[in-house]
Design an enzyme around this catalytic site. Structure first.
Site, short mmCIF file in Angstrom:
data_model
loop_
_atom_site.label_atom_id
_atom_site.label_comp_id
_atom_site.label_asym_id
_atom_site.label_seq_id
_atom_site.Cartn_x
_atom_site.Cartn_y
_atom_site.Cartn_z
CG PHE A 162 -9.88 -9.18 11.20
CD1 PHE A 162 -8.64 -9.58 11.66
CD2 PHE A 162 -10.14 -9.22 9.84
CE1 PHE A 162 -7.66 -10.03 10.78
CE2 PHE A 162 -9.18 -9.67 8.96
CZ PHE A 162 -7.93 -10.08 9.42
CD GLN A 163 -7.40 -6.92 7.44
OE1 GLN A 163 -8.30 -6.71 6.62
NE2 GLN A 163 -6.20 -7.37 7.08
CE LYS A 216 -17.64 -6.10 3.52
NZ LYS A 216 -16.76 -7.27 3.49
CD GLU A 230 -1.78 -2.31 1.72
OE1 GLU A 230 -0.60 -2.56 2.04
OE2 GLU A 230 -2.72 -3.13 1.88
CG MET A 240 23.12 12.03 3.00
SD MET A 240 24.34 13.06 2.19
CE MET A 240 23.43 13.63 0.74
#
Lengths: 170, 566
Positions: B114-115, B164, B52, B480
């Site tokens: 969940f999630q 949802k 993502e 760097m």
């Protein structure tokens, strides 16, 4: 030079707005001395009063950053003009019958109120500027303060200078 | 007819002219993905990244390359939290990205379902604004607001969290053509007295410098900037974010300023009597010690964001507006004063001084070695692409060398994470740009450290057969930081030695891409040519001088005068 500023913020009354405002302060390392918030006459709009300390440059940033938040309607630094500010404190003070008169005398001087009384304590309510509240707390301390709560500052500009955003709804 | 929230979302995106969505599916957004395939397969190109974070960077790269908002769609919980770095990257660089996250159904919010993650809470400080949609009737309006907020004023990322049950609920599609957001009114027009004051300073200046930032690109006023420079003869130095807003090959381009800026750019700012800042924010990497920055100059600061003004530095003439409006009005003011269209001999002695500084200290590296110098790779990439490629970078030395040695002549051709400095940005950003411009050469200039932060996207370029080229300047170090350790930490290379790395050639092959390696200077050119001829994705692994540093360098917090030259 750091000085005290009372900033009035009108915000949309939506979930998360307080978090946006307080998060902006913490995220940018600005200080909030006190904060109070409640709906205005218009239920869609809330007013926050933020008391903060900072240099001129910091206060300028605070005001600009507040204005940048999408849910903020209007920001005004009340310390730029005349304004009235008040705090309230509730103080539970030890007061057995022999000491009640002492408490009452102090409360009277400060034009406070007794709002609760029990056999060995009383709750005193006082409103005023921060200095007045601190002075009363100082005088009540020797009698024994059991508990104390103070609100943040609320403030309005004096005279006709309105901090309103919409028309006379307030 | 009523349609579900998923379809409302997709129809709204269509109304906004969106044709590409970057994302990754998951349980909470399964209805949206279903609708994409069943009902909108003709309308959107959906690009499935492999993480993502990469989806947001790709949307960001798409936005930077095109000027249009980048769209990203991910699931709830980890899908959302994986977008945080991408959002913060876009936020720091003012890039319009709109991220849609799924959320658990409204009755479950707050139950540690969940999630579930409080993504609106998490992303509040790294988005311009964000929303949790709580009613089906709010979807369309919220999306419209998100587009307005993301794309106007000082642009920035916006996140919309969609539970949802809202995605599944049905409503009539009613999309507003235009909306007013009462509490959001960016100042677009310059205040005339400020323009007059600025024009006066511009006329009087003997040693002026334009300090141009990303705001010039956002505002799309590179043409106006060119016209202004033609009229005034003002030299232009650019921030990292501003590169490409003025032609890098123009005689009056001083290159980048700041920590790894050119000697002449930093000297010019030091000696300037007028600094005209356009769409730049006086970042610490630009100013060095802020008390010493442009100390002798009057400063005009054009910026659309009032908070940028007087934030880091006191300026003499602040102008809050769209940079384009300010430049148009300044040009107009100069014309009214009878200024000719061509500067001609104006500022002659200042120009001579700038040339002297350039000749005194040019960007340079050892050209005699057999071992590959990373700067040489960039120079060759520049030469062999005729300066016409879209270049993205990772972060660190690769980024600075790209900024120094690739001369960007056109706007929106340099994609780099300037503010947040996100390693792993460049490759997915290149994917976004390549999707937008299938026929252009898109090259990610990377380090061997950064490239491993989103290397999984090789599968994405393979899947969509995107001809993205990756040039790894492989020095086996986090270069760097190693350079700082060499300079400021007694050569103690604390955890910056990353010689243990995959074989990038084999890795490319494992993903079905082409991998090429060069270890000697004379192999660089043929390798680049071969890569450019190859129609698909290529990894170019340049094994470069391990301890080459980026110079000049102004140590953090030092004045721009204190440049370390080699």
């Amino acid at each position: 030079m750091e000085s005290r500023h009372v900033i009035s913020v009108l915000v949309e009354n939506k979930p998360g707005v307080l978090a946006r405002v307080s998060g902006m302060f913490s995220g940018r390392a600005f200080n909030i001395h006190s904060l109070s918030v409640a709906p205005t006459m218009s239920p869609d709009v809330s007013r926050m009063t933020v008391v903060t300390y900072g240099s001129e440059a910091i206060i300028e940033q605070i005001i600009k950053q507040l204005r940048k938040l999408i849910n903020v309607i209007k920001v005004q630094d009340l310390t730029q003009g005349d304004y009235v500010d008040r705090e309230m404190a509730l103080v539970r003070v030890k007061a057995t019958s022999s000491k009640r008169a002492d408490v009452l005398r102090i409360v009277d001087i400060f034009r406070g109120k007794i709002v609760d009384i029990a056999s060995d304590s009383m709750i005193v309510e006082i409103t005023g500027g921060a200095g007045k509240i601190e002075a009363m707390i100082e005088l009540l301390t020797p009698l024994g303060i059991l508990e104390l709560i103070r609100t943040g500052t609320v403030a309005l500009p004096r005279g006709r200078k309105s901090t309103r955003y919409s028309e006379p709804s307030e | 007819m009523k349609i579900n929230g998923a379809q409302i979302l997709l129809r709204a995106l269509k109304e906004e002219g969106v044709d590409t969505i970057f994302g990754y599916p998951g349980g909470a957004v399964i209805d949206i993905f279903d609708a994409i395939v069943r009902h909108f397969s003709e309308d959107f190109k959906f690009i499935l990244t492999r993480h993502e974070q990469a989806a947001v960077h790709a949307a960001d790269g798409y936005a930077r390359a095109t000027g249009k908002p980048g769209i990203c769609l991910v699931t709830s919980g980890p899908g959302g939290t994986n977008t945080v770095t991408g959002l913060a990257t876009a936020y720091m660089d003012s890039i319009p990205v709109i991220v849609f996250t799924g959320q658990v159904p409204t009755p479950l919010i707050g139950n540690d379902a969940f999630q579930e993650a409080d993504i609106v809470g998490i992303t509040r400080p790294c988005t311009k604004h964000n929303y949790l949609v709580q009613k089906i009737d709010d979807i369309a309006h919220t999306i419209k607001e998100a587009f307005v907020i993301a794309c106007t004023g000082r642009p920035g990322p916006v996140l919309i969290d969609l539970p949802k049950d809202i995605i599944q609920a049905k409503a009539k599609f009613d999309y507003p053509k235009q909306i007013e957001i009462q509490t959001y009114k960016p100042t677009l027009k310059a205040h005339p007295p400020s323009i007059a004051r600025a024009a006066e300073l511009i006329r009087e200046a003997k040693r002026p410098v334009i300090y141009a930032g990303g705001g010039v690109l956002t505002s799309g006023c590179h043409e106006e900037l060119l016209t202004f420079v033609k009229m005034t003869g003002f030299p232009v130095t650019m921030t990292l974010m501003g590169l490409g807003c003025f032609p890098g090959t123009h005689p009056l381009s001083l290159g980048m300023l700041g920590m790894h800026g050119t000697y002449r750019a930093n000297m010019a700012v030091n000696h300037a009597d007028l600094l005209l800042a356009i769409g730049a924010r006086f970042d610490d990497r630009v100013t060095g010690k802020v008390e010493e920055f442009a100390k002798n100059a009057k400063i005009i600061h054009i910026d659309i964001d009032p908070t940028s003004i007087q934030k880091n530095i006191k300026v003499d003439v602040p102008i809050v507006c769209d940079a384009k409006d300010a430049l148009e009005k300044l040009i107009e003011a100069l014309r009214q004063e009878g200024q000719s269209e061509e500067c001609g001999e104006c500022l002659k002695s200042w120009h001579a001084q700038l040339t002297a500084w350039r000749n005194e200290q040019r960007l340079r590296f050892d050209r005699t070695t057999d071992i590959i110098k990373p700067q040489y790779v960039i120079e060759k990439l520049y030469e062999l692409t005729n300066g016409k490629a879209i270049i993205s970078t990772e972060v660190g030395q690769n980024q600075m060398w790209a900024a120094q040695y690739y001369l960007f002549d056109s706007p929106r051709t340099f994609l780099t994470s300037g503010g947040l400095g996100t390693m792993g940005y460049g490759f997915p950003a290149a994917i976004g740009a390549q999707i937008a411009f299938p026929d252009k050469i898109v090259i990610d200039i990377a380090g061997d450290g950064s490239i491993q932060m989103n290397i999984q996207e090789l599968a994405t370029v393979k899947q969509y057969n995107l001809p993205v080229k990756i040039a790894i300047l492989n020095n086996g170090y986090l270069g760097m930081v190693r350079q700082w350790q060499e300079r400021f930490y007694d050569n103690v290379y604390a955890h910056t030695d990353i010689l243990v790395a995959p074989d990038f050639v084999k890795l490319a092959e494992a993903y079905g891409a082409l991998g090429l390696r060069a270890t000697k200077t004379n192999e660089v050119e043929p390798l680049i040519l071969k890569a450019l001829e190859t129609p698909g994705p290529v990894i170019m692994d340049f094994v470069v001088d391990r301890e080459e540093g980026v110079y000049p360098m102004v140590p953090a917090g030092a004045s721009l005068r204190e440049m370390i030259l080699v």
